[in-house]
Design a protein around this motif. Sequence first.
Motif, mmCIF file in Angstrom:
data_model
loop_
_atom_site.group_PDB
_atom_site.id
_atom_site.type_symbol
_atom_site.label_atom_id
_atom_site.label_comp_id
_atom_site.label_asym_id
_atom_site.label_seq_id
_atom_site.Cartn_x
_atom_site.Cartn_y
_atom_site.Cartn_z
ATOM 1 N N ALA A 1 11.596 3.851 -3.065
ATOM 2 C CA ALA A 1 12.040 2.833 -2.308
ATOM 3 C C ALA A 1 11.362 1.702 -2.431
ATOM 4 C CB ALA A 1 12.382 2.714 -0.938
ATOM 5 N N PHE A 2 10.041 1.862 -2.182
ATOM 6 C CA PHE A 2 8.913 0.759 -2.350
ATOM 7 C C PHE A 2 8.680 0.308 -3.762
ATOM 8 C CE2 PHE A 2 6.967 2.723 1.663
ATOM 9 C CZ PHE A 2 7.849 1.819 2.434
ATOM 10 N N ILE A 3 8.656 1.241 -4.731
ATOM 11 C CA ILE A 3 8.615 0.755 -6.000
ATOM 12 C C ILE A 3 9.546 -0.174 -6.500
ATOM 13 C CG2 ILE A 3 8.697 1.565 -8.490
ATOM 14 C CD1 ILE A 3 7.027 4.171 -7.682
ATOM 15 N N GLY A 4 10.748 0.016 -5.937
ATOM 16 C CA GLY A 4 12.085 -0.780 -6.391
ATOM 17 C C GLY A 4 11.787 -1.973 -5.764
ATOM 18 N N THR A 5 11.490 -1.991 -4.513
ATOM 19 C CA THR A 5 11.343 -3.279 -3.728
ATOM 20 C C THR A 5 10.265 -4.148 -4.531
ATOM 21 O OG1 THR A 5 11.660 -2.183 -1.694
ATOM 22 C CG2 THR A 5 10.589 -4.298 -1.626
ATOM 23 N N ALA A 6 9.246 -3.481 -4.926
ATOM 24 C CA ALA A 6 8.223 -4.485 -5.788
ATOM 25 C C ALA A 6 8.684 -5.030 -6.917
ATOM 26 C CB ALA A 6 6.708 -3.488 -5.972
ATOM 27 N N SER A 7 9.345 -4.339 -7.549
ATOM 28 C CA SER A 7 10.060 -4.701 -8.980
ATOM 29 C C SER A 7 10.905 -5.545 -8.530
ATOM 30 C CB SER A 7 10.664 -3.300 -9.641
ATOM 31 O OG SER A 7 11.396 -3.989 -10.760
ATOM 32 N N LEU A 8 11.900 -5.792 -7.571
ATOM 33 C CA LEU A 8 12.947 -6.844 -7.265
ATOM 34 C C LEU A 8 11.998 -8.039 -7.158
ATOM 35 C CD1 LEU A 8 15.460 -7.477 -6.769
ATOM 36 C CD2 LEU A 8 15.334 -6.715 -4.388
ATOM 37 N N ASN A 9 11.022 -7.861 -6.280
ATOM 38 C CA ASN A 9 10.420 -9.030 -5.725
ATOM 39 C C ASN A 9 9.758 -9.504 -7.102
ATOM 40 O OD1 ASN A 9 10.874 -8.608 -3.212
ATOM 41 N ND2 ASN A 9 8.976 -7.694 -2.555
ATOM 42 N N ALA A 10 9.127 -8.854 -7.796
ATOM 43 C CA ALA A 10 8.625 -9.516 -9.262
ATOM 44 C C ALA A 10 9.637 -10.334 -9.896
ATOM 45 C CB ALA A 10 8.088 -8.597 -10.141
ATOM 46 N N ARG B 1 3.072 7.253 8.425
ATOM 47 C CA ARG B 1 3.429 5.920 8.244
ATOM 48 C C ARG B 1 2.003 5.325 7.297
ATOM 49 N NH1 ARG B 1 6.713 6.024 12.862
ATOM 50 N NH2 ARG B 1 4.758 5.233 14.090
ATOM 51 N N ALA B 2 0.846 5.641 8.015
ATOM 52 C CA ALA B 2 -0.321 5.208 7.516
ATOM 53 C C ALA B 2 -0.795 5.801 6.052
ATOM 54 C CB ALA B 2 -1.463 5.554 8.351
ATOM 55 N N LYS B 3 -0.207 6.868 5.736
ATOM 56 C CA LYS B 3 -0.580 7.670 4.490
ATOM 57 C C LYS B 3 0.714 6.909 3.531
ATOM 58 C CE LYS B 3 -2.190 12.074 6.028
ATOM 59 N NZ LYS B 3 -1.829 13.629 6.178
ATOM 60 N N LEU B 4 1.429 6.671 3.894
ATOM 61 C CA LEU B 4 2.576 6.058 3.101
ATOM 62 C C LEU B 4 2.255 4.613 2.820
ATOM 63 C CD1 LEU B 4 5.297 6.267 1.561
ATOM 64 C CD2 LEU B 4 6.418 5.477 3.867
ATOM 65 N N GLU B 5 1.544 3.854 3.613
ATOM 66 C CA GLU B 5 1.329 2.246 3.454
ATOM 67 C C GLU B 5 -0.044 2.678 2.384
ATOM 68 O OE1 GLU B 5 2.352 -0.525 4.229
ATOM 69 O OE2 GLU B 5 3.997 0.425 5.029
ATOM 70 N N ASN B 6 -0.951 3.563 2.779
ATOM 71 C CA ASN B 6 -1.870 3.755 1.555
ATOM 72 C C ASN B 6 -1.558 3.976 0.248
ATOM 73 O OD1 ASN B 6 -4.696 4.082 0.860
ATOM 74 N ND2 ASN B 6 -4.798 6.448 1.035
ATOM 75 N N MET B 7 -0.516 4.851 0.196
ATOM 76 C CA MET B 7 0.008 5.401 -1.071
ATOM 77 C C MET B 7 0.885 3.822 -1.810
ATOM 78 S SD MET B 7 2.333 8.738 -0.215
ATOM 79 C CE MET B 7 3.372 8.488 -1.721
ATOM 80 N N LYS B 8 1.114 3.250 -1.043
ATOM 81 C CA LYS B 8 1.890 1.841 -1.599
ATOM 82 C C LYS B 8 0.944 0.862 -2.039
ATOM 83 C CE LYS B 8 4.492 -1.831 0.005
ATOM 84 N NZ LYS B 8 5.052 -2.741 1.531
ATOM 85 N N SER B 9 -0.262 0.902 -1.178
ATOM 86 C CA SER B 9 -1.444 0.033 -1.701
ATOM 87 C C SER B 9 -1.809 0.313 -2.997
ATOM 88 C CB SER B 9 -2.443 -0.029 -0.395
ATOM 89 O OG SER B 9 -2.052 -0.492 0.582
ATOM 90 N N GLU B 10 -2.176 1.650 -3.088
ATOM 91 C CA GLU B 10 -2.643 2.539 -4.355
ATOM 92 C C GLU B 10 -2.062 1.869 -5.401
ATOM 93 O OE1 GLU B 10 -3.240 6.460 -3.544
ATOM 94 O OE2 GLU B 10 -4.938 6.131 -2.157
ATOM 95 N N ARG B 11 -0.444 2.097 -5.196
ATOM 96 C CA ARG B 11 0.249 1.979 -6.310
ATOM 97 C C ARG B 11 0.361 0.498 -6.686
ATOM 98 N NH1 ARG B 11 4.911 0.014 -5.641
ATOM 99 N NH2 ARG B 11 5.182 0.445 -3.692
ATOM 100 N N HIS C 1 -3.710 -3.715 -12.066
ATOM 101 C CA HIS C 1 -4.550 -3.271 -13.071
ATOM 102 C C HIS C 1 -3.895 -3.304 -14.457
ATOM 103 C CE1 HIS C 1 -7.584 -3.055 -10.155
ATOM 104 N NE2 HIS C 1 -7.762 -1.749 -10.263
ATOM 105 N N ARG C 2 -2.826 -2.677 -14.361
ATOM 106 C CA ARG C 2 -1.879 -2.598 -15.717
ATOM 107 C C ARG C 2 -1.468 -4.009 -16.210
ATOM 108 N NH1 ARG C 2 2.537 2.094 -13.911
ATOM 109 N NH2 ARG C 2 1.069 3.695 -14.037
ATOM 110 N N LYS C 3 -1.135 -4.846 -15.077
ATOM 111 C CA LYS C 3 -1.096 -5.976 -15.589
ATOM 112 C C LYS C 3 -2.015 -6.984 -16.330
ATOM 113 C CE LYS C 3 2.842 -7.581 -12.655
ATOM 114 N NZ LYS C 3 3.143 -8.581 -11.532
ATOM 115 N N LYS C 4 -3.280 -6.721 -15.819
ATOM 116 C CA LYS C 4 -4.459 -7.443 -16.198
ATOM 117 C C LYS C 4 -4.782 -6.786 -17.445
ATOM 118 C CE LYS C 4 -6.367 -8.281 -11.868
ATOM 119 N NZ LYS C 4 -7.567 -7.969 -10.723
#
Length: 124
Positions: free
Chosen positions: A12-21, A103-113, A119-122
């Motif tokens: 869900a977070f990946i989809g949101t990030a893609s949509l925001n881009a 929730r904290a772990k999930l936010e950490n996963m989101k930050s890592e992703r 880094h891939r963009k760079k």
Amino acid sequence: MKKFIITTALFAFIGTASLNAQVRKSEKSPEQRQEKKEMMMQKMTETLSLTPAQVNQIREINEKYAAEESRLRAETSTLQNRRKEFHKRKKAEISSVLNADQRAKLENMKSERKNKMQHRKKAK
């Protein structure tokens, strides 16, 4: 079950990030769109060696489709807003199932992703 929920939330977070881009890319002012159209017209004219009559015909075609293009752009914007709200509700519902540590772990996963994606963009 925990892995399933976390995996679902991650997607869900990946989809949101893609949509925001995608949303950021499409936010151009009417002046910017007009300027781009003029640049494209100039490039077509030079590359294809268009005659003045052809340039006028192509401009008329562009004007003919401009209203529909504008309507489609508005529909897309509405759809993007609806998707944002959808993902917001989904995130809140998933978050309500998790405890504070999860929730904290999930936010950490989101930050890592997010960092990996940057880094891939760079690298490109």
